[in-house]
Enzyme design. Structure first.
Site, mmCIF file in Angstrom:
data_model
loop_
_atom_site.group_PDB
_atom_site.id
_atom_site.type_symbol
_atom_site.label_atom_id
_atom_site.label_comp_id
_atom_site.label_asym_id
_atom_site.label_seq_id
_atom_site.Cartn_x
_atom_site.Cartn_y
_atom_site.Cartn_z
ATOM 1 N N CYS A 14 71.026 35.369 113.947
ATOM 2 C CA CYS A 14 70.608 34.216 113.133
ATOM 3 C C CYS A 14 71.196 32.896 113.638
ATOM 4 O O CYS A 14 70.497 31.875 113.661
ATOM 5 C CB CYS A 14 70.945 34.444 111.665
ATOM 6 S SG CYS A 14 72.663 34.840 111.306
ATOM 7 N N ASP A 59 65.237 29.086 107.242
ATOM 8 C CA ASP A 59 65.974 30.351 107.241
ATOM 9 C C ASP A 59 65.437 31.256 108.349
ATOM 10 O O ASP A 59 64.249 31.576 108.377
ATOM 11 C CB ASP A 59 65.795 31.029 105.877
ATOM 12 C CG ASP A 59 66.692 32.238 105.694
ATOM 13 O OD1 ASP A 59 67.267 32.725 106.696
ATOM 14 O OD2 ASP A 59 66.828 32.695 104.553
ATOM 15 N N HIS A 99 66.122 34.396 108.763
ATOM 16 C CA HIS A 99 66.247 35.805 108.392
ATOM 17 C C HIS A 99 64.915 36.418 107.987
ATOM 18 O O HIS A 99 64.742 36.947 106.885
ATOM 19 C CB HIS A 99 67.274 35.957 107.281
ATOM 20 C CG HIS A 99 68.648 35.507 107.671
ATOM 21 N ND1 HIS A 99 69.082 34.215 107.494
ATOM 22 C CD2 HIS A 99 69.652 36.172 108.260
ATOM 23 C CE1 HIS A 99 70.322 34.102 107.944
ATOM 24 N NE2 HIS A 99 70.695 35.277 108.413
#
Length: 397
Positions: free
Chosen positions: A74, A281, A283
């Site tokens: 990430c 994000d 993820h």
């Protein structure tokens, strides 16, 4: 469902809150919006940012390594996003917008190709992961903001198309003289052009063509600057004295945002509204992308097409790296002026120091010592500075 296991197919847009109806200004990467009257403009601006997420089924890293970065990549993806924003500013301009299913410019395709998950992409996950080994990070190990900044700096040396100067400002200090030397290496100490005995311009670092095409573009006398500043703004939580200053960074037109997040859970922060940070994000696990036969890149999954995520600013981990892009020397001078004005306000403590010349306690400048792809000397120095999160110098009241 855990965020790290989300896939693009299972990701429902209903899971994301719509953008708030508020009269407070919305700041995203140096642009101000009104959430009541400009919601579509906000979403278009966010969607136009490059969104790099976990991927799966790409060629093994190093030939025998991982074929997915789910669960560990990430921060590498956040590093790609902040660098991708710099490249968009560099090649497409600050006001460029992405439109779905529209034929894209060649420069845009070239930028995307640099990040595809394959070993020969300038800024691919493969390149970042393997370069990270030199920073003491094994493939598959989680990175901190400082580590990814150091890796991007090294990789940018090989990108002769973009010709970026990536400077990582250590010790919470940005030295103006040092940056101008890096962005204008053909100038002498006093800022005048170096001239050889025959009256010609010397080759900067041995390569005139790669450093400046003097008659080719407006940035000929200045190598565009990507400035990354790793910071730690507290111990386990962010010191509230820095909150207003952090928010003000998003107001600067040179802002590239912030990489950080929560422990082992990185995000790319692009702005704020009220007391909430706005972020992309990484993820979400998506299949790796291959270019089409006509060299076009299927790009829908490289743009976040739902309202951006938000979190309260007090929830951010204090270990961050802030980024700025200065295309020209005037941009950099303007950034210096704006930052100094912010530093004189009473809204909060400065997150870092801006000085004209290198402080005497700086033993040497890594960047000035070594400006070529041979990192034998700078490796040792950067690893000395490249501490883990808990070893950052703490900014105190």
């Amino acid at each position: 469902m855990d965020a790290a296991t989300l896939t693009y197919d299972t990701l429902g847009f209903g899971e994301f809150d719509d953008f708030p109806e508020t009269s407070e200004p919305v700041w995203i990467l140096g642009k101000e919006f009104n959430a009541l009257t400009e919601k579509e403009d906000i979403l278009s601006h966010v969607t136009s940012r490059l969104w790099f997420t976990y991927r799966k089924n790409f060629p093994p890293i190093g030939g025998t390594g991982p074929t997915s970065d789910t669960g560990w990549g990430c921060m590498l993806r956040c590093g790609q996003m902040i660098l991708g924003e710099a490249l968009v500013r560099r090649h497409l301009g600050r006001d460029w917008r992405w439109v779905r299913s529209q034929s894209q410019r060649e420069d845009y395709i070239s930028i995307l190709n640099a990040f595809l998950d394959k070993k020969d992409g300038y800024y691919s996950l493969h390149q970042i992961a393997q370069m990270g080994v030199g920073e003491g990070k094994s493939i598959g190990q989680w990175y901190g903001p400082n580590t990814v900044a150091q890796v991007l700096k090294k990789l940018a040396v090989f990108d002769s198309w973009s010709r970026l100067t990536v400077h990582v400002a250590m010790d919470n200090t940005v030295v103006i003289e040092e940056i101008k030397r890096l962005c204008m290496p053909w100038l002498d100490y006093g800022g005048a052009a170096c001239v050889d005995l025959q009256g010609g311009m010397p080759e900067p670092n041995g390569c005139l063509e790669g450093a400046c095409a003097l008659a080719e573009e407006e940035t000929a006398l200045w190598k565009p600057l990507l400035l990354l500043i790793p910071l730690r703004l507290g111990l386990s939580d962010i010191n509230e004295a820095y909150i207003e200053t952090l928010k003000q960074c998003f107001q600067l037109p040179q802002s590239l945002g912030v990489i950080g997040g929560k422990p082992n859970h990185a995000h790319y922060f692009i702005g704020y509204v009220g007391e909430e940070l706005i972020y992309l994000d990484p993820h979400t696990t998506q299949p790796a992308v291959e270019p089409c036969e006509d060299s076009q890149v299927p790009d829908d999954t490289y743009h976040c097409q739902h309202p951006p995520c938000r979190m309260h600013i007090c929830e951010i981990d204090p270990s961050i790296a802030v980024g700025f892009f200065c295309r020209t020397e005037d941009d950099f001078d303007d950034w210096c002026m704006r930052f100094r004005k912010l530093s004189h306000t009473r809204a909060g403590l400065p997150m870092f120091e801006l000085v004209d010349c290198q402080p005497s306690h700086f033993a040497c400048s890594v960047d000035v010592l070594n400006l070529n792809p041979d990192f034998s000397d700078s490796d040792r120095l950067e690893r000395f500075f490249d501490s883990e999160d808990e070893e950052f110098e703490i900014l105190s009241l």
